[in-house]
Design a protein around this motif. Sequence first.
Motif, PDB file in Angstrom:
ATOM      1  N   HIS A 447       0.811  -1.220   0.000  1.00  0.00           N
ATOM      2  CA  HIS A 447       0.000   0.000   0.000  1.00  0.00           C
ATOM      3  C   HIS A 447       0.846   1.272   0.000  1.00  0.00           C
ATOM      4  N   GLN A 448       2.174   1.113  -0.062  1.00  0.00           N
ATOM      5  CA  GLN A 448       3.039   2.275   0.059  1.00  0.00           C
ATOM      6  C   GLN A 448       2.860   3.252  -1.113  1.00  0.00           C
ATOM      7  N   THR A 449       2.751   2.728  -2.310  1.00  0.00           N
ATOM      8  CA  THR A 449       2.582   3.611  -3.474  1.00  0.00           C
ATOM      9  C   THR A 449       1.269   4.382  -3.379  1.00  0.00           C
ATOM     10  N   ARG A 450       0.198   3.674  -2.987  1.00  0.00           N
ATOM     11  CA  ARG A 450      -1.097   4.347  -2.853  1.00  0.00           C
ATOM     12  C   ARG A 450      -1.049   5.393  -1.756  1.00  0.00           C
ATOM     13  N   GLU A 470       0.537  23.601   6.377  1.00  0.00           N
ATOM     14  CA  GLU A 470       0.239  22.171   6.483  1.00  0.00           C
ATOM     15  C   GLU A 470       0.500  21.472   5.151  1.00  0.00           C
ATOM     16  N   SER A 471       0.152  22.141   4.063  1.00  0.00           N
ATOM     17  CA  SER A 471       0.415  21.588   2.735  1.00  0.00           C
ATOM     18  C   SER A 471       1.915  21.393   2.534  1.00  0.00           C
ATOM     19  N   ARG A 472       2.681  22.409   2.882  1.00  0.00           N
ATOM     20  CA  ARG A 472       4.136  22.322   2.735  1.00  0.00           C
ATOM     21  C   ARG A 472       4.700  21.157   3.534  1.00  0.00           C
ATOM     22  N   ASP A 473       4.267  21.007   4.781  1.00  0.00           N
ATOM     23  CA  ASP A 473       4.792  19.927   5.623  1.00  0.00           C
ATOM     24  C   ASP A 473       4.472  18.560   5.035  1.00  0.00           C
ATOM     25  N   LEU A 474       3.268  18.413   4.489  1.00  0.00           N
ATOM     26  CA  LEU A 474       2.884  17.119   3.919  1.00  0.00           C
ATOM     27  C   LEU A 474       3.662  16.845   2.633  1.00  0.00           C
ATOM     28  N   PHE A 475       3.895  17.862   1.823  1.00  0.00           N
ATOM     29  CA  PHE A 475       4.731  17.673   0.636  1.00  0.00           C
ATOM     30  C   PHE A 475       6.114  17.162   1.043  1.00  0.00           C
ATOM     31  N   HIS A 476       6.662  17.751   2.091  1.00  0.00           N
ATOM     32  CA  HIS A 476       7.988  17.312   2.536  1.00  0.00           C
ATOM     33  C   HIS A 476       7.963  15.850   3.007  1.00  0.00           C
ATOM     34  N   GLN A 477       6.877  15.432   3.632  1.00  0.00           N
ATOM     35  CA  GLN A 477       6.762  14.019   4.010  1.00  0.00           C
ATOM     36  C   GLN A 477       6.793  13.120   2.782  1.00  0.00           C
ATOM     37  N   VAL A 478       6.058  13.516   1.752  1.00  0.00           N
ATOM     38  CA  VAL A 478       6.035  12.720   0.516  1.00  0.00           C
ATOM     39  C   VAL A 478       7.426  12.683  -0.104  1.00  0.00           C
ATOM     40  N   ILE A 479       8.098  13.824  -0.103  1.00  0.00           N
ATOM     41  CA  ILE A 479       9.424  13.903  -0.717  1.00  0.00           C
ATOM     42  C   ILE A 479      10.403  12.936  -0.045  1.00  0.00           C
ATOM     43  N   HIS A 480      10.272  12.771   1.253  1.00  0.00           N
ATOM     44  CA  HIS A 480      11.238  11.943   1.985  1.00  0.00           C
ATOM     45  C   HIS A 480      10.796  10.494   2.125  1.00  0.00           C
ATOM     46  N   MET A 481       9.657  10.138   1.541  1.00  0.00           N
ATOM     47  CA  MET A 481       9.223   8.735   1.566  1.00  0.00           C
ATOM     48  C   MET A 481       9.868   7.972   0.417  1.00  0.00           C
ATOM     49  N   PRO A 482      10.397   6.782   0.657  1.00  0.00           N
ATOM     50  CA  PRO A 482      11.002   6.011  -0.446  1.00  0.00           C
ATOM     51  C   PRO A 482       9.932   5.503  -1.400  1.00  0.00           C
ATOM     52  N   GLY A 492      16.809   3.651 -13.071  1.00  0.00           N
ATOM     53  CA  GLY A 492      15.776   4.312 -13.861  1.00  0.00           C
ATOM     54  C   GLY A 492      15.900   5.825 -13.813  1.00  0.00           C
ATOM     55  N   ASP A 493      14.824   6.482 -14.313  1.00  0.00           N
ATOM     56  CA  ASP A 493      14.818   7.941 -14.380  1.00  0.00           C
ATOM     57  C   ASP A 493      14.594   8.594 -13.029  1.00  0.00           C
ATOM     58  N   GLY A 494      14.386   7.823 -12.004  1.00  0.00           N
ATOM     59  CA  GLY A 494      14.135   8.419 -10.702  1.00  0.00           C
ATOM     60  C   GLY A 494      12.672   8.341 -10.341  1.00  0.00           C
ATOM     61  N   ASP A 495      12.327   9.010  -9.298  1.00  0.00           N
ATOM     62  CA  ASP A 495      10.992   8.941  -8.701  1.00  0.00           C
ATOM     63  C   ASP A 495      10.153  10.102  -9.228  1.00  0.00           C
ATOM     64  N   ALA A 496       9.270   9.817 -10.194  1.00  0.00           N
ATOM     65  CA  ALA A 496       8.478  10.877 -10.818  1.00  0.00           C
ATOM     66  C   ALA A 496       7.528  11.527  -9.818  1.00  0.00           C
ATOM     67  N   LEU A 497       6.930  10.726  -8.928  1.00  0.00           N
ATOM     68  CA  LEU A 497       6.003  11.295  -7.959  1.00  0.00           C
ATOM     69  C   LEU A 497       6.749  12.216  -6.999  1.00  0.00           C
ATOM     70  N   ARG A 498       7.938  11.818  -6.599  1.00  0.00           N
ATOM     71  CA  ARG A 498       8.735  12.676  -5.712  1.00  0.00           C
ATOM     72  C   ARG A 498       9.033  14.010  -6.397  1.00  0.00           C
ATOM     73  N   GLN A 536      10.886  16.615 -16.691  1.00  0.00           N
ATOM     74  CA  GLN A 536      10.765  17.100 -15.316  1.00  0.00           C
ATOM     75  C   GLN A 536      11.953  17.974 -14.935  1.00  0.00           C
ATOM     76  N   ARG A 537      13.118  17.656 -15.481  1.00  0.00           N
ATOM     77  CA  ARG A 537      14.296  18.498 -15.210  1.00  0.00           C
ATOM     78  C   ARG A 537      14.060  19.911 -15.752  1.00  0.00           C
ATOM     79  N   ILE A 538      13.489  19.999 -16.951  1.00  0.00           N
ATOM     80  CA  ILE A 538      13.180  21.317 -17.513  1.00  0.00           C
ATOM     81  C   ILE A 538      12.232  22.077 -16.594  1.00  0.00           C
ATOM     82  N   ALA A 539      11.174  21.380 -16.101  1.00  0.00           N
ATOM     83  CA  ALA A 539      10.214  22.025 -15.202  1.00  0.00           C
ATOM     84  C   ALA A 539      10.889  22.498 -13.921  1.00  0.00           C
TER      85      ALA A 539
END
Length: 1001
Positions: A447-450, A470-482, A492-498, A536-539
């Motif tokens: 269930h980690q991806t979901r 609160e939005s910022r803090d939750l984004f940071h949680q997502v960023i640091h989740m494997p 691969g190209d890396g983590d697109a969701l991150r 994504q690098r361009i963005a």
Amino acid sequence: MRYRRSHVGVGSGKIAVAEALGRLVGHTERVPFVSRAGELGTLETALRRRPDGPAVVDLVGEAGIGKSRLLAEFGVLARRHGATVLCGRASEYERHIPFQSFADAFAALDAVTLRTFPSLRDLPPVLRGREEEAARPQADDRFGLYRRTADALRRIRGARLVVVLDDLHWADPASLELVDRLVRHPVPAPFLLVVARRDRQAPTALTTALGRGVDAGTVTRMAVGGLGERACVEELAGDLPPRSAAELYAASEGNPLYFLALLHAHRASRPLGAGPGRAPAARAPAGLEALLLDELAPLEPLERACVEAAAVLGDHATAELVAALTGSPLADVGPALGRAMRRDLIRPNQDGRRLVLRHPLIRALVHENTDPWRRQDHHRRAAVELARTGAPLVERAHHLERSLSGWDPEAAALLTRAAEQTALTAPATSAHWLQAVLGILPDAPEHQTRRRELMLLRATTLGTAGALQESRDLFHQVIHMPDPATEDHPAGDGDALRTTAVLQCAVVERQLGRYAEADALLRRELDRRPGPSPSQRIALVVEWCCRAQFVARFPEVREELAGALADARALGDGLGELGAVTLAAMSEAYEGDTAAARELARAAAGLADALTDRDLMGQCEPLVRLSWAEVLLDAYADAERHTVRGADVARRTGRLYMLSQLLLCRAYVHFLTCRVTSALELADEAATIARALGSGEFLGCTLAIRALFLGQARPPGDPEVLAAAEEAAAAVEGSSDSWWSTLARSLLAFAVLGAGDAHRARDVLLDAGGGRDLPRLQPSLATEYLEVLTAASLAVGETAEAEHAAERAAKESAHVGLPTRRAAALRAQGRVEAHHGNPAAAARAFAEAAQESARCGATLREAQGLLLAAPFAREAGERDRAADMWRRARRLAAEGGAVQLLDLADRQDREPPGGSAGPWTGTADPGPALARLTAREREIAELVAEGLTNQAIASRLFLSPRTVESHVARAYRKTGVPSRAALATLVARHADARRAAPPPP
């Protein structure tokens, strides 16, 4: 069509309920309505309000004090006066159903009401409880929905409509925002909104909004206190001995609900219970709670089950739903409900089709004292039954959430659907339901991806709702989740969701003014290995360069942005190219490289016009940048076209941050092209959204630009203009020196100068701009502010400084090479020439400024230049030309709603220049113009005519130089003169006229 909501009526198993309903019709008339004549009179006065009177009544009182009964009696009174009354109620346990209180009120719209108020057919379906809202893609963001609601109410004609919302302290966030909208922008129609709430339980946002309305005169507040002892004793307990009745009153402290409960207990020979003390904010007094629970003790098991089911169902209880929740036959449930109604625990609602518990306190007590497992089962059954009858998903979601006790994939899927459905119109509710799903999602690898996807979606909705931190803090949680997918495939190209989370988080950091944090976040993601995909690098690079542009450091990243643009073109990434080229166009326009900006803007417009709206749904910000670039390049028609398209896309995708900027950009176009009324309307909507987003810098910038528009929409000296500009400056106080905060602080100078305080206007500009050359302002903006600095410096006697500012404006305008910048520099030059007593040169400069403005369609600035030129052209002997300029300027100002310019024109001359009279003809009596001055202003004007400087006047009159400057500025405004020399001429001509007048007989 509406979902199938069962009615309480006659039929098999319903006779007992129908009989009980018949007995309870007119229940409120059986309990005397006492001691509220004053409150009812205030409500009656509000009913007859003038169009400019308060449009909202705010009833405040503690639980059980009688607010609901007062509203019921007012409803009867309003109907006697011919008004239509629609009643809704917020509920404690349904506070996450979007627009629940409004939908409850508007659900009562029938054919007769719609014939009386046909515009109400245009109310958004979600406000009428219509299921088709769920079946169709959202066409509006929540602010568009509020606008549609206000528009439908604004078109009410003839009969009066009253909407009553009870227990608003429990309202959902979407309803509260709509109330705030109606308070900030009262509906100019025969419409009255009456709300009732408990003050201590009301959300801070609601209390603040209503308090602001009280200060502004749009809200009437009524505090509902306890009943008087005499009324309680004589009219409610007349059969009791006076001493006993007095004891009951003392115990109740005048609270009618508590008094009636004590009275009921006394008559039933039960103990009075403990005294009430003072209730905690969210509960009943302890003694009242004991008495109410005591009322439930005699109930038989099925009666108790029916009452518990009704507590779960809230305002949607019917006999059929109660039977479904209890699992009992309807034939048995009917009589049980009848007995509960005879005990006055359950009553019919106002339309007689549903059942409600007698008071919200009783519902809360029953709900909280129901066994948890049975309460969960009731909610589960309610969700199933509502699904069977076709109820909207959001109503089912409420019960699904409360039925959860563990992982339930089907319930989680439905709650996620409900969250996605409400993400645009009720983002706070959407975020709440996503949190409920995350709370039951198993913490297991599969269930980690979901989990990451749901957290990303919730962070986005929180940002839309304005909970940026609160939005910022939750984004940071997502960023640091494997990411489980990339752990097994590190090449691969890396983590697109991150990377998506990083991009969105960087935007939120930018909104919060945390530019260094955004910079570090983006750099870290660009350096990560394996890195993001090429697109994504361009963005990421574009966002990093955008961050630099916001802190006025674009030249440092110009090459990196050019590289990203080249990469996007090589990759065939159309959206990436659009993002890079629009940022480059806007940045070069701000930096004053007009040739490069024009070329880039043309390329960007070609790309944008070739893309479909669907292509642009995730890319609203490029249209924001393109539109502002076109405004800076004086291409107003192109800018408006792109803002209209961008706003439509932003509304449909919920990009409120972008929507507010697009609205503000379009408003600026309307302002410059002299459509002041519509500019202010657009700015008002942009400001409403900006307030909800939670970004102090963006709010300050939005309010500052709105204050600029307000300055033209109000007569000179209107205190609202300065107050609006002060609010804008306060919003950015303590923030960084970003271009938003610098702009907000600099724009304050316009309002301060308009209020007559030239000294402060000069100080504001020098402080915000970083010195007399205004180095903190980009070249494209500097010229207009240098013009203001020129005017302020002249007004305070700093002639050398004014001359320097005018020279600097000329250099900046030559560098930028755009008509509006040349016009600003010419107006600065004209002011200096006027100060030196050169009317011909001043007239020439102002007239050339008007011509430059006309070249690009900046109609407001054209009218301003003409009005500045006309009196000097007349003074220079060009009376016919002056008359032509004055007539055209006045017509443009009148057609565009530019009240300030219109006032200036009318003060210059009550007849067109060139006529036989007027203060500039040399034949009219200047007395009326000088008569507008106070004694002190007149005294100072005469000393100006003698040639004294402000410092010399201050020394002679024992005043401060600043006080003299303020008096001189007010004298300019009242007499309509543009300069010190003109004021001196006016005073001298008045003295000559008095000497030439024949002596009195």
